[in-house]
Motif scaffolding. Structure first.
Motif, mmCIF file in Angstrom:
data_model
loop_
_atom_site.group_PDB
_atom_site.id
_atom_site.type_symbol
_atom_site.label_atom_id
_atom_site.label_comp_id
_atom_site.label_asym_id
_atom_site.label_seq_id
_atom_site.Cartn_x
_atom_site.Cartn_y
_atom_site.Cartn_z
ATOM 1 N N UNK A 254 46.247 44.952 34.724
ATOM 2 C CA UNK A 254 47.121 45.986 35.298
ATOM 3 C C UNK A 254 46.753 47.355 34.743
ATOM 4 N N UNK A 255 46.270 47.341 33.491
ATOM 5 C CA UNK A 255 45.860 48.617 32.889
ATOM 6 C C UNK A 255 44.633 49.200 33.599
ATOM 7 N N UNK A 256 43.711 48.316 34.010
ATOM 8 C CA UNK A 256 42.557 48.784 34.795
ATOM 9 C C UNK A 256 43.037 49.487 36.063
ATOM 10 N N UNK A 257 44.002 48.855 36.723
ATOM 11 C CA UNK A 257 44.536 49.441 37.962
ATOM 12 C C UNK A 257 45.170 50.798 37.677
ATOM 13 N N UNK A 258 45.978 50.841 36.615
ATOM 14 C CA UNK A 258 46.686 52.086 36.285
ATOM 15 C C UNK A 258 45.695 53.200 35.962
ATOM 16 N N UNK A 259 44.646 52.855 35.199
ATOM 17 C CA UNK A 259 43.664 53.859 34.790
ATOM 18 C C UNK A 259 43.000 54.513 35.995
ATOM 19 N N UNK A 260 42.832 53.745 37.051
ATOM 20 C CA UNK A 260 42.198 54.297 38.247
ATOM 21 C C UNK A 260 43.214 54.601 39.340
ATOM 22 N N UNK A 261 44.507 54.473 38.980
ATOM 23 C CA UNK A 261 45.587 54.806 39.905
ATOM 24 C C UNK A 261 45.466 54.018 41.219
ATOM 25 N N UNK A 262 45.258 52.704 41.091
ATOM 26 C CA UNK A 262 45.057 51.866 42.278
ATOM 27 C C UNK A 262 46.133 50.781 42.385
ATOM 28 N N UNK A 263 46.538 50.432 43.607
ATOM 29 C CA UNK A 263 47.451 49.309 43.810
ATOM 30 C C UNK A 263 46.705 47.987 43.680
ATOM 31 N N UNK A 264 47.467 46.922 43.385
ATOM 32 C CA UNK A 264 46.849 45.623 43.089
ATOM 33 C C UNK A 264 46.010 45.099 44.255
ATOM 34 N N UNK A 265 46.406 45.394 45.487
ATOM 35 C CA UNK A 265 45.699 44.758 46.609
ATOM 36 C C UNK A 265 44.242 45.188 46.732
ATOM 37 N N UNK A 266 43.862 46.310 46.114
ATOM 38 C CA UNK A 266 42.432 46.687 46.232
ATOM 39 C C UNK A 266 41.535 45.615 45.611
ATOM 40 N N UNK A 267 42.094 44.826 44.684
ATOM 41 C CA UNK A 267 41.282 43.814 43.997
ATOM 42 C C UNK A 267 40.943 42.616 44.881
ATOM 43 N N UNK A 268 41.604 42.503 46.030
ATOM 44 C CA UNK A 268 41.349 41.342 46.902
ATOM 45 C C UNK A 268 39.896 41.304 47.376
ATOM 46 N N UNK A 269 39.266 42.463 47.504
ATOM 47 C CA UNK A 269 37.883 42.511 48.006
ATOM 48 C C UNK A 269 36.856 42.229 46.904
ATOM 49 N N UNK A 270 37.323 42.202 45.656
ATOM 50 C CA UNK A 270 36.396 42.105 44.526
ATOM 51 C C UNK A 270 35.576 40.822 44.532
ATOM 52 N N UNK A 271 36.196 39.729 44.925
ATOM 53 C CA UNK A 271 35.495 38.435 44.893
ATOM 54 C C UNK A 271 34.235 38.475 45.751
ATOM 55 N N UNK A 272 34.239 39.291 46.807
ATOM 56 C CA UNK A 272 33.072 39.340 47.697
ATOM 57 C C UNK A 272 31.867 39.975 47.008
ATOM 58 N N UNK A 273 32.101 40.851 46.036
ATOM 59 C CA UNK A 273 30.995 41.419 45.273
ATOM 60 C C UNK A 273 30.517 40.438 44.202
ATOM 61 N N UNK A 274 31.452 39.693 43.622
ATOM 62 C CA UNK A 274 31.092 38.781 42.533
ATOM 63 C C UNK A 274 30.343 37.566 43.065
ATOM 64 N N UNK A 275 30.771 37.065 44.229
ATOM 65 C CA UNK A 275 30.195 35.806 44.732
ATOM 66 C C UNK A 275 28.757 35.952 45.240
ATOM 67 N N UNK A 276 28.229 37.186 45.271
ATOM 68 C CA UNK A 276 26.816 37.395 45.638
ATOM 69 C C UNK A 276 25.865 36.781 44.615
ATOM 70 N N UNK A 277 26.314 36.628 43.390
ATOM 71 C CA UNK A 277 25.447 36.213 42.274
ATOM 72 C C UNK A 277 24.614 34.983 42.607
ATOM 73 N N UNK A 278 23.300 35.161 42.606
ATOM 74 C CA UNK A 278 22.390 34.085 43.024
ATOM 75 C C UNK A 278 22.437 32.896 42.074
#
Ligand code: AMP
Ligand code: MN
Ligand code: MN
Length: 348
Positions: A254-278
């Motif tokens: 939650x602190x990461x979100x606060x530091x960048x002033x972002x709502x929690x739902x922006x993190x929903x897209x994060x898995x798509x960047x992580x799952x690229x890992x070969x």
């Protein structure tokens, strides 16, 4: 936002003729003054919202006047969805009909995904469940559950067809959001010829797929771009995990979100960047919800049944896209995942 549901080849038949007939009768038999409550799952994604709103617009075309749509939890709609047709149907969970004549649930695999709205199942005249999770627990009165459907919108589109509601651009926009979300923009295994035929019908209404995709998948605030950078930098690769298939994971607080002033739902897209890992079959993002509570997203490229991992840890989902609520520290949560991975290997 993205459920990224790769459905795989889940066993289980779709709705029978009897199921379709019962669902049709429940909708067609509604009295003129019936109250209809639509509900999709907590933390709604594109399939949940798009299917609910598209189907709601279809019911409007049929003349249903007392119609509300909602989802459990805070009434905050992720920014990428704030332009969808049918938003006028949306109310906060506190304004849902207390005793509707008909409840229809969308993309909800089990009662727990209904949060505080689960009581409507008993209070409603009839509860109809539209879904595509193989793990669906059949918690309603009537069920249209098709584990082979790429998205819940596939089931909803067929029900509107059977009800004789013509597709228009508004309904099609909602269903396109649903279908493109759950197929990962038509990239996952569930992208069958039938999916493309459905998409063709949606596109034929004149909707603009480029605009829709940009709004849903390819737009985020600069703060979220920088937040993603930080969270990606702390990703860990564990090649030995999952009996050598590999695990890649990261977390956001939650602190990461606060530091960048972002709502929690922006993190929903994060898995798509992580799952690229070969180097890893399994990917995981652990997102802080409360001091010791984490929303966990799991994905697999095909070697591991991550829904088995999620179910073992109290959650659910699809074979290659699943999630659960973790408790304790990040390390404790990831430790529990590691412990389940080897036992969830798929044959071959
Ligand atoms: P997500 O990682 O949130 O995009 O979710 C991927 C899949 O897992 C979806 O099919 C969700 O319905 C399912 N899922 C996620 N979180 C949970 C949970 N806490 N309980 C049950 N199913 C979940
Ligand atoms: Mn969903
Ligand atoms: Mn879905």
């Amino acid at each position: 936002m993205s459920e990224s549901a790769e459905v795989g080849t889940a066993a289980g038949a779709g709705p029978t003729d009897t199921d379709w007939a019962a669902a049709l009768a429940a909708v067609r038999g509604l009295p003129a003054d019936a109250r209809v409550q639509l509900i999709c799952h907590v933390n709604p994604d594109g399939d949940a919202l798009g299917t609910m709103l598209g189907f709601g617009l279809g019911l409007r075309r049929l003349g249903v006047r007392q119609l509300r749509a909602t989802f459990p939890g805070p009434p905050v709609l992720p920014e990428p969805f704030r332009w969808l047709p049918g938003l006028e149907l949306l109310v906060g969970q506190d304004d849902a009909y207390p005793e509707p004549d008909l409840v229809i649930c969308f993309d909800v695999a089990s009662e727990s995904r209904l949060g505080d709205l689960a009581d409507r199942l008993d209070k409603a005249g009839t509860a109809l469940v539209l879904d595509h999770h193989a793990s669906n627990t059949r918690f309603g009165d009537l069920h249209l559950v098709d584990p082979h459907a790429a998205a819940t919108s596939v089931v909803a589109q067929e029900l509107l067809d059977r009800l004789g509601v013509p597709l228009d651009a508004e309904i099609a926009t909602c269903f396109y959001v649903a279908l493109s979300t759950d197929t990962g923009s038509f990239r996952f295994e569930a992208t069958t010829p039938a999916v493309h035929r459905l998409a063709a019908r949606l596109l034929a209404t004149g909707i603009r797929p480029g605009d829709i995709s940009r709004r849903i998948f390819d737009t985020r605030p600069f703060g979220a771009v920088r937040l993603f950078g930080e969270v990606m930098l702390r990703a860990r690769l564990e090649p030995a995990a999952a009996a050598g298939r590999g695990l890649v994971w990261t977390y956001a607080t939650r602190e990461d979100l606060a530091r960048h002033d972002q709502p929690a739902y922006v993190l929903e897209a994060l898995i798509d960047s992580v799952r690229c890992t070969a180097e890893a079959d399994v990917s995981c993002v652990v997102k802080q919800v409360d001091a010791a509570e984490w929303a966990v997203s799991l994905r697999s490229k095909g070697a591991v049944d991550v829904s088995a991992v999620a179910v073992a840890l109290g959650g659910g989902g699809h074979r290659f896209a699943a999630g659960f609520t973790g408790r304790g520290t990040v390390d404790e949560v990831v430790d529990r995942i590691r412990g389940e991975l080897a036992g969830a290997l798929l044959p071959g």
